[in-house]
Structures are given as structure tokens and as C-alpha cells.
Design an enzyme around this catalytic site. Structure first.
Site, PDB file in Angstrom:
ATOM      1  CB  ALA A 126      -0.944  -0.004   1.208  1.00 13.59           C
ATOM      2  CB  THR A 127       4.134   2.200   1.453  1.00 15.89           C
ATOM      3  OG1 THR A 127       3.756   2.119   2.829  1.00 15.89           O
ATOM      4  CG2 THR A 127       5.124   3.351   1.285  1.00 15.89           C
ATOM      5  CD  GLN A 139      -5.371  -1.096   8.736  1.00 16.73           C
ATOM      6  OE1 GLN A 139      -5.986  -2.067   9.152  1.00 16.73           O
ATOM      7  NE2 GLN A 139      -4.071  -0.952   8.939  1.00 16.73           N
ATOM      8  CB  CYS A 149       8.855   5.859  20.323  1.00 11.25           C
ATOM      9  SG  CYS A 149       8.122   5.216  21.825  1.00 11.25           S
TER      10      CYS A 149
END
Length: 452
Positions: free
Chosen positions: A122-123, A230, A376
Site C-alpha cells: 500500500a505504501t 485497512q 516514539c
């Protein structure tokens, strides 16, 4: 009816045979992997005393369905021809399998097989759609619209376009995560070439009104791209009804292999793209490079299985999601579900546990594979940009946990996760001075904090 596995069987879905195990599974080299082989894998793991956590992170990736591996194996071993070789049987076999897979993908979303372009995931599909359309039509239109809650690869692609002189509008979403359609329509300009909106958000599970968005775009002459990584295989999709022009698909989100995906590109009305890479002109000249036949076959098989079991999977995932949420919220106060409670995919549940640090909760739940809404960075811990976009307070954004439920999740896993979550949240709150102050009736927002 599909077979469901407990967490002790989870690793059987990602199969890595030793030579001893492969020899014991006499039919492994044929076209099936039976349950006997699964039991051998379990025995092998128990002998090594390998205890793995429950898997509740189905938005990050999904275990490969054994039926998908079953379909792929012949093309990993026996049928290894280049699908673009037209002069011999090896190439013809692989090409036939590739085209069958293309049709299976197309059938799942109501498309023509000729509109499916195989990619690495998908990227890549998102990059191809956003950069490809924008650059092709840049002589007449140089404006792109997206939302603030898109996947990072969409947002980064738009930033690349900005560096090339394009104008990009990043639309805010409402507090429920849904796009304001009136704001969208008002944001479209005469020079707008493309709108990109995710179908189902990967962090909070909100399902955008894609059909209504498609109607707006078609009436304004704007191409509409949606990242459906998704959504494909989890909700009914018809690209014609939705008036979608480009759609990104990922293999490993629908129990298929990693490293493969697809981009749907509408033929009528035709959508033109500028290719990102040059080469042999495969995939209608839009994506040069040899199509990896085993991976394409795996994607096709995953789509075929998803189409057959979509209704059953959705019903079962909904039942398990309701079970998890009800158990947690009935026992714990001050738990907030992020995103719209109705317009959502039930298998993606994002909960904020007030007065608990999300990272601490993840560490306490080390025997359950979950993810936090916080991301993070190399220098600091920042709350999720998706949660910030829906207006979540920073402390709640830091306390969010995403629970992912999928095809192989069991009731026992849901119950264990809920019970463990209730136990650990209660324990962490008992250690929190903020929770103690709230119990004493102190309004934390009324306190003026000072730094020393």
C-alpha cells in the site's frame, strides 16, 4: 466454516519448517498442508519452551492464512517461470496464475481485472497514486487535498509535492474522526486534481463516508484516491458505486503475504498517472519490474478467501469487539473510545485509559501484543498525530491503546486480554497520584501547575 486457532497455535500461521519437520510432513511438497503438520510445529515449539504473547495487533499486520500459503507454494518451487516470458510454458504458467490473481483482486472490489496494478504494498500504491496523478496533470492543475489523519506515506507524499511547487490542503477532521463534507466541498478549487482520503483509519478505525465523498469529487471533476489497506476484505467495497478512481490495497493486511499489494486505477473515465520508476513497461507501463508470481498468487488467494468469508468474519469480529469493550468498560471507569462509535470498523478499537501512561500499560501487558496510540520518536515521546487531530487531550492521547481483532482471534484471547487490562490499569492507577486526587474530588484542570 473457517478454523480458528488459539494463541498457542498462532505461530503455525507463519510457517518455518526445519529439515526434520519438513521430512515428517510428507505431503508438504504437495498442494496441501494438513493439520498434522500444524501439530508437529506446535510440538517443536513446546520442546523449545517458546511462549509467545497473544496477538491483538491486526492493524499492524495479519498472520498469513494457511490456505494462502497452500496456493503460493507451487509457484515458489515448481512453477518458477517469469510471468513476462512469452516464448515457453514456464512463462505461460506463471502469467496465467498472475492473471487469475488479478481477477481475484478485482472481484473483491467490483473492478475490471485490467484496472489492477500489482505493487509491493500500500505504501508504493499510495505514492504512485498521489505523485503519479499530480505530476501527470500538473500543467493544468496543481492543487491536492487530503486529511490530517492519513497514513504517514500519504502525508509524506503530499509534502514531496509541496516541495515541487504544488499546493496541498490538509483538511481537519471532526472530534469523531469523520471528515466534514461541507468543508471538503468548499475546499475544492478549479485547479484541484486529486483528493486522497483513507477508507478506514489505521489507528482509530473510523470509516469515512467514501460513497458521498466520491459523489462530490465526480461532480467537481476531481480524481478520488482512497487508501483502503485497512478496509479491503473487511467491509463490502464496490469502486463503481463509490465512484473511486484509485484505491490502494495491501496483501499483509488481509491474511496474505508481505511485500505485495495493488493499486486500482480506473479505466473509464480514464485516470492517467506518471510512473514512478522506469523499466520494461510491465503493468500497463505504470509499474515496471517483474511481477513476483508467488506473492501475486498469495494476494489473489487472500482476496478470494476474504470475499467468501467477509460476512462471517465481520459478524464474528463485531461480536468479539463488543465483548472486549463491554468487559473493559463495565469494570473500569474513565475509559474513552476514540473515534466515532458507529461509523467504524469494529476490529480496530482505540481506548484511552485516563490517568495511566500508555507505554507503562503496554509494558505491563507484555504477554499481549498490542500497540499504543503514542509514537516514539528518536528524541521524545509524542502523542499520536491522529489523536491530536481529533482533539484528544494530550494526557489521554498518551494513555491510548489500540486493540486489533481479526479472523483468528478467539473468545478466550479476548477474555484474557480484557481481564489482564482491567487488572493492570487498576494497579497502575493505584500508583498514580493523579488518580488519588481525582478520587478525592479534586478537579485536575483547576490546578495551576508550576515548574521548578
Amino acid at each position: 466454516m473457517p478454523v480458528f486457532f488459539t494463541h498457542n497455535q498462532r505461530s503455525k500461521l507463519t510457517i518455518s519448517f526445519t529439515s526434520q519437520m519438513a521430512s515428517e510432513c510428507s505431503n508438504f511438497t504437495s498442494h496441501s498442508i494438513d493439520y498434522h503438520c500444524f501439530l508437529l510445529i506446535k510440538k517443536h515449539e513446546l520442546e523449545k519452551d517458546e511462549l509467545r504473547p497473544l496477538y491483538m495487533d491486526f492493524q499492524a499486520t495479519t498472520p498469513m492464512d494457511p490456505r494462502v500459503l497452500d496456493a503460493m507454494l507451487p509457484y515458489q518451487v515448481n512453477y518458477y517461470g517469469n510471468p513476462h516470458s512469452r516464448t515457453h510454458a514456464f512463462g505461460w504458467e506463471s502469467e496465467s496464475a498472475m492473471e487469475t490473481a488479478r481477477k481475484q483482486v478485482a472481484d473483491l472490489i467490483g473492478a475490471d481485472p485490467r484496472e489492477i496494478i500489482f505493487t509491493s504494498g500500500a505504501t508504493e500504491s499510495n505514492n504512485m497514486a498521489i505523485k503519479g496523478v499530480s505530476r501527470f496533470y500538473q500543467t493544468k492543475k496543481r492543487h491536492v487535498i487530503t486529511t490530517q489523519t492519513e497514513h504517514k506515506c500519504v502525508l509524506d507524499s503530499c509534502r514531496v509535492l509541496e516541495s515541487e511547487g504544488f499546493s496541498v490542503t490538509y483538511l481537519p477532521v471532526q472530534t469523531n474522526g469523520l471528515l466534514d463534507l461541507e468543508l471538503l466541498e468548499a475546499s475544492i478549487r478549479p485547479d484541484t486534481s486529486l483528493l486522497s482520503v483513507m477508507t478506514i483509519n489505521n489507528e482509530i478505525g473510523v470509516k469515512q463516508p467514501i460513497k458521498e465523498i466520491g459523489q462530490i469529487c465526480r461532480s467537481k471533476g476531481v480524481f478520488f484516491h482512497t487508501d483502503a489497506a485497512q478496509a479491503v476484505g473487511k467491509i463490502p467495497i464496490n469502486v463503481t458505486d463509490w465512484k473511486v478512481d484509485l484505491m490502494s490495497i495491501s496483501g499483509h493486511k488481509i491474511y496474505g503475504p508481505k511485500g505485495v499489494g495493488a493499486l486500482y486505477v480506473r479505466r473509464r473515465p480514464r485516470v492517467r498517472l506518471e510512473p514512478l520508476q522506469s523499466g520494461g513497461g510491465q503493468e500497463r507501463g505504470l509499474r515496471s519490474g517483474t511481477v513476483p508470481t508467488p506473492l501475486a498468487v498469495g494476494l489473489g488467494a487472500a482476496c478470494s478467501i476474504a470475499k467468501q468469508e467477509l460476512e462471517y468474519d465481520h459478524h464474528r469480529v463485531s461480536m468479539l469487539a463488543n465483548r472486549l469493550v463491554q468487559k473493559i468498560m463495565s469494570e473500569l471507569p474513565d475509559v474513552i473510545m476514540n473515534g466515532d462509535p458507529e461509523q467504524r470498523y469494529p476490529g480496530c478499537i482505540n481506548l484511552s485509559f485516563a490517568y495511566v501512561e500508555g507505554e507503562s500499560l503496554l509494558m505491563a501487558l507484555k504477554d499481549v501484543a498490542l500497540s499504543s496510540g503514542s509514537a516514539c520518536t528518536s528524541a521524545s515521546l509524542e502523542p499520536s498525530y491522529v489523536l491530536r487531530a481529533i482533539g484528544a487531550d494530550e494526557d489521554l492521547a498518551h494513555s491510548s491503546i489500540r486493540f486489533g481483532i481479526g479472523r483468528f482471534t478467539t473468545e478466550e484471547e479476548v477474555d484474557y486480554t480484557a481481564e489482564k487490562c482491567i487488572l493492570q490499569v487498576s494497579r497502575l492507577r493505584e500508583m498514580s497520584p493523579l488518580w488519588e486526587m481525582v478520587q478525592e474530588g479534586i478537579d485536575l484542570k483547576s490546578i495551576k501547575w508550576t515548574q521548578h
